[in-house]
Design a protein around this motif. Structure first.
Motif, PDB file in Angstrom:
ATOM      1  N   PHE A 107       5.598   1.779   9.513  1.00 13.85           N
ATOM      2  CA  PHE A 107       4.150   1.513   9.521  1.00 13.85           C
ATOM      3  C   PHE A 107       3.399   2.817   9.288  1.00 13.85           C
ATOM      4  CE2 PHE A 107       4.378  -2.686  12.015  1.00 13.85           C
ATOM      5  CZ  PHE A 107       3.949  -3.433  10.926  1.00 13.85           C
ATOM      6  N   ASN A 108       3.961   3.659   8.447  1.00 14.97           N
ATOM      7  CA  ASN A 108       3.265   4.903   8.084  1.00 14.97           C
ATOM      8  C   ASN A 108       2.297   4.581   6.962  1.00 14.97           C
ATOM      9  OD1 ASN A 108       4.617   7.159   9.699  1.00 14.97           O
ATOM     10  ND2 ASN A 108       6.347   5.974   8.890  1.00 14.97           N
ATOM     11  N   GLU A 109       1.058   4.351   7.348  1.00 20.94           N
ATOM     12  CA  GLU A 109       0.037   3.873   6.429  1.00 20.94           C
ATOM     13  C   GLU A 109      -0.505   5.022   5.571  1.00 20.94           C
ATOM     14  OE1 GLU A 109       0.273   0.898   6.296  1.00 20.94           O
ATOM     15  OE2 GLU A 109      -0.500  -0.267   7.953  1.00 20.94           O
ATOM     16  N   PRO A 110      -1.174   4.695   4.438  1.00 21.37           N
ATOM     17  CA  PRO A 110      -1.730   5.745   3.589  1.00 21.37           C
ATOM     18  C   PRO A 110      -2.551   6.759   4.386  1.00 21.37           C
ATOM     19  CG  PRO A 110      -1.931   3.634   2.505  1.00 21.37           C
ATOM     20  CD  PRO A 110      -1.383   3.353   3.877  1.00 21.37           C
ATOM     21  N   ASP A 111      -2.438   8.004   3.959  1.00 20.42           N
ATOM     22  CA  ASP A 111      -3.107   9.157   4.563  1.00 20.42           C
ATOM     23  C   ASP A 111      -2.476   9.599   5.886  1.00 20.42           C
ATOM     24  OD1 ASP A 111      -4.824   9.401   2.405  1.00 20.42           O
ATOM     25  OD2 ASP A 111      -6.153   7.860   3.224  1.00 20.42           O
ATOM     26  N   ILE A 112      -1.274   9.140   6.094  1.00 25.21           N
ATOM     27  CA  ILE A 112      -0.502   9.556   7.266  1.00 25.21           C
ATOM     28  C   ILE A 112      -0.156  11.041   7.150  1.00 25.21           C
ATOM     29  CG2 ILE A 112       1.811   9.177   6.252  1.00 25.21           C
ATOM     30  CD1 ILE A 112       0.904   7.743   9.594  1.00 25.21           C
ATOM     31  N   LYS A 113       0.137  11.657   8.289  1.00 25.49           N
ATOM     32  CA  LYS A 113       0.604  13.056   8.242  1.00 25.49           C
ATOM     33  C   LYS A 113       2.118  13.041   8.007  1.00 25.49           C
ATOM     34  CE  LYS A 113      -2.786  15.303  11.187  1.00 25.49           C
ATOM     35  NZ  LYS A 113      -3.630  14.129  11.502  1.00 25.49           N
ATOM     36  N   ILE A 122       3.588  13.412  -5.249  1.00 25.73           N
ATOM     37  CA  ILE A 122       3.852  13.183  -3.830  1.00 25.73           C
ATOM     38  C   ILE A 122       2.521  13.286  -3.100  1.00 25.73           C
ATOM     39  CG2 ILE A 122       5.053  14.086  -1.796  1.00 25.73           C
ATOM     40  CD1 ILE A 122       7.157  15.171  -3.850  1.00 25.73           C
ATOM     41  N   THR A 123       2.105  12.201  -2.491  1.00 25.75           N
ATOM     42  CA  THR A 123       0.785  12.182  -1.874  1.00 25.75           C
ATOM     43  C   THR A 123       0.767  11.291  -0.636  1.00 25.75           C
ATOM     44  OG1 THR A 123      -1.448  11.286  -2.171  1.00 25.75           O
ATOM     45  CG2 THR A 123       0.217  10.423  -3.644  1.00 25.75           C
ATOM     46  N   PRO A 124       0.020  11.723   0.400  1.00 25.51           N
ATOM     47  CA  PRO A 124      -0.071  10.887   1.610  1.00 25.51           C
ATOM     48  C   PRO A 124      -0.719   9.525   1.329  1.00 25.51           C
ATOM     49  CG  PRO A 124      -0.947  13.087   2.002  1.00 25.51           C
ATOM     50  CD  PRO A 124      -0.692  12.999   0.539  1.00 25.51           C
ATOM     51  N   THR A 125      -1.403   9.368   0.186  1.00 25.50           N
ATOM     52  CA  THR A 125      -2.000   8.054  -0.093  1.00 25.50           C
ATOM     53  C   THR A 125      -0.925   7.036  -0.476  1.00 25.50           C
ATOM     54  OG1 THR A 125      -2.482   8.700  -2.352  1.00 25.50           O
ATOM     55  CG2 THR A 125      -4.271   8.943  -0.788  1.00 25.50           C
ATOM     56  N   ILE A 126       0.259   7.518  -0.889  1.00 22.56           N
ATOM     57  CA  ILE A 126       1.430   6.632  -1.093  1.00 22.56           C
ATOM     58  C   ILE A 126       2.546   7.218  -0.234  1.00 22.56           C
ATOM     59  CG2 ILE A 126       3.059   5.629  -2.761  1.00 22.56           C
ATOM     60  CD1 ILE A 126       0.450   4.848  -3.761  1.00 22.56           C
ATOM     61  N   PRO A 127       2.609   6.880   1.049  1.00 21.77           N
ATOM     62  CA  PRO A 127       3.574   7.545   1.940  1.00 21.77           C
ATOM     63  C   PRO A 127       5.017   7.548   1.413  1.00 21.77           C
ATOM     64  CG  PRO A 127       2.046   6.243   3.212  1.00 21.77           C
ATOM     65  CD  PRO A 127       1.749   5.933   1.778  1.00 21.77           C
ATOM     66  N   ASN A 184       0.821  -1.220   0.000  1.00 23.40           N
ATOM     67  CA  ASN A 184       0.000   0.000   0.000  1.00 23.40           C
ATOM     68  C   ASN A 184       0.857   1.273   0.000  1.00 23.40           C
ATOM     69  OD1 ASN A 184       1.068  -0.024   2.542  1.00 23.40           O
ATOM     70  ND2 ASN A 184      -0.876  -0.023   3.647  1.00 23.40           N
ATOM     71  N   GLY A 185       2.163   1.106  -0.147  1.00 19.58           N
ATOM     72  CA  GLY A 185       3.037   2.285  -0.220  1.00 19.58           C
ATOM     73  C   GLY A 185       3.560   2.751   1.128  1.00 19.58           C
ATOM     74  N   HIS A 186       3.293   1.977   2.190  1.00 21.22           N
ATOM     75  CA  HIS A 186       3.788   2.445   3.491  1.00 21.22           C
ATOM     76  C   HIS A 186       5.299   2.283   3.613  1.00 21.22           C
ATOM     77  CE1 HIS A 186       3.157  -1.655   5.807  1.00 21.22           C
ATOM     78  NE2 HIS A 186       4.289  -1.637   5.166  1.00 21.22           N
ATOM     79  N   ILE A 187       5.904   3.133   4.436  1.00 18.10           N
ATOM     80  CA  ILE A 187       7.294   2.958   4.862  1.00 18.10           C
ATOM     81  C   ILE A 187       7.267   2.991   6.381  1.00 18.10           C
ATOM     82  CG2 ILE A 187       8.618   3.676   2.832  1.00 18.10           C
ATOM     83  CD1 ILE A 187       8.642   6.533   3.850  1.00 18.10           C
TER      84      ILE A 187
END
Ligand code: PGA
Length: 247
Positions: free
Chosen positions: A141-147, A214-219, A136-139
């Protein structure tokens, strides 16, 4: 950003190990940021080999892991404490006092997060941060829509992450729902980043992270703004990247 496409998982792992070893040769007391999951296993294996056969020295190295599940004690074989000890630390000469992993069962989660960030700062910051990437693009455990501005904090795991990690547990119900993770801000403060991706399942997400907005949906896409990133993938994860390089 450098993008390297290795021939195979073994080749990717060997090259990743060389990058980490190079960091340690240049600065033996480096602060390394480390990742768990399937992807870096081959790199750890190779680093152990280089330690045993060539004497790569970890005596002065300091390590900070990206994350830990909340609710699992270090003795639980699915905890990242256990993973790191079993797959890496017990095979090398790192000092136990130089190993940092967020606590899985802290009395006070907030205090643990502050303590973690403070320790990273006190040790001089991370010299080289190794990262995997989630489907899901996390790095970390920064999941999508993270700040993007988050430092180390408590996260609620995404359904996709819970499904992806269920393979390590007997049942999906056993997968913890929460974790402590370094935040994007913590990761972006690392001086160098090594992002690894392996296998076909990571092909689309790694492409999106590097070549789309660059988007929070793909951290992981925030790494486009980091000044020193090496992306190292195997052939299977790199098919779309290769197409971009060929164009
Ligand atoms: P994996 O996990 O290496 O097991 O694919 C990577 C991640 O979730 O960050």
């Amino acid at each position: 950003m450098r993008i390297l496409i290795a021939k195979s998982y073994e080749d990717m792992s060997a090259k990743a190990a060389r990058i980490v070893a190079g960091q340690l040769y240049l600065k033996p007391d480096s602060v390394l940021g480390l990742a768990t999951g399937s992807t870096p296993l081959g790199m750890y294996h190779e680093l152990i080999r280089v330690h045993k056969e060539v004497g790569l020295d970890f005596a002065e190295a300091i390590t900070f892991n990206l994350d830990e599940y909340l609710g699992l004690p270090p003795s639980n074989s699915q905890s990242y404490h256990y993973y790191m000890n079993h797959n890496f630390f017990k095979h090398i000469n790192i000092r136990p006092g130089n190993i940092f992993i967020p606590a899985g069962m802290p009395g006070d989660v907030e205090a643990e997060c502050c303590f973690y960030d403070r320790q990273i700062k006190e040790k001089g910051g991370i010299n080289l941060q190794v990262l995997g990437i989630g489907v899901n693009g996390h790095i970390g455990f920064n999941e999508p829509d993270i700040k993007f501005e988050a430092t180390t904090h408590k996260v609620k795991l995404d359904d996709e992450t819970i499904n992806a990690n269920a393979r390590f547990f007997k049942t999906i119900e056993e997968v913890p729902r929460f974790a402590i993770s370094m935040g994007i801000k913590t990761i972006m403060h690392a001086k160098r980043v090594l992002l690894l991706a392996s296998g076909e399942s990571k092909g689309v997400v790694i492409y999106k992270a590097l070549y789309e907005g660059i988007t929070p949906t793909i951290p992981a896409s925030i790494l486009q703004l980091h000044q020193d990133v090496t992306v190292l993938v195997d052939e299977a994860a790199g098919s779309l990247l290769r197409r971009m390089q060929d164009e």
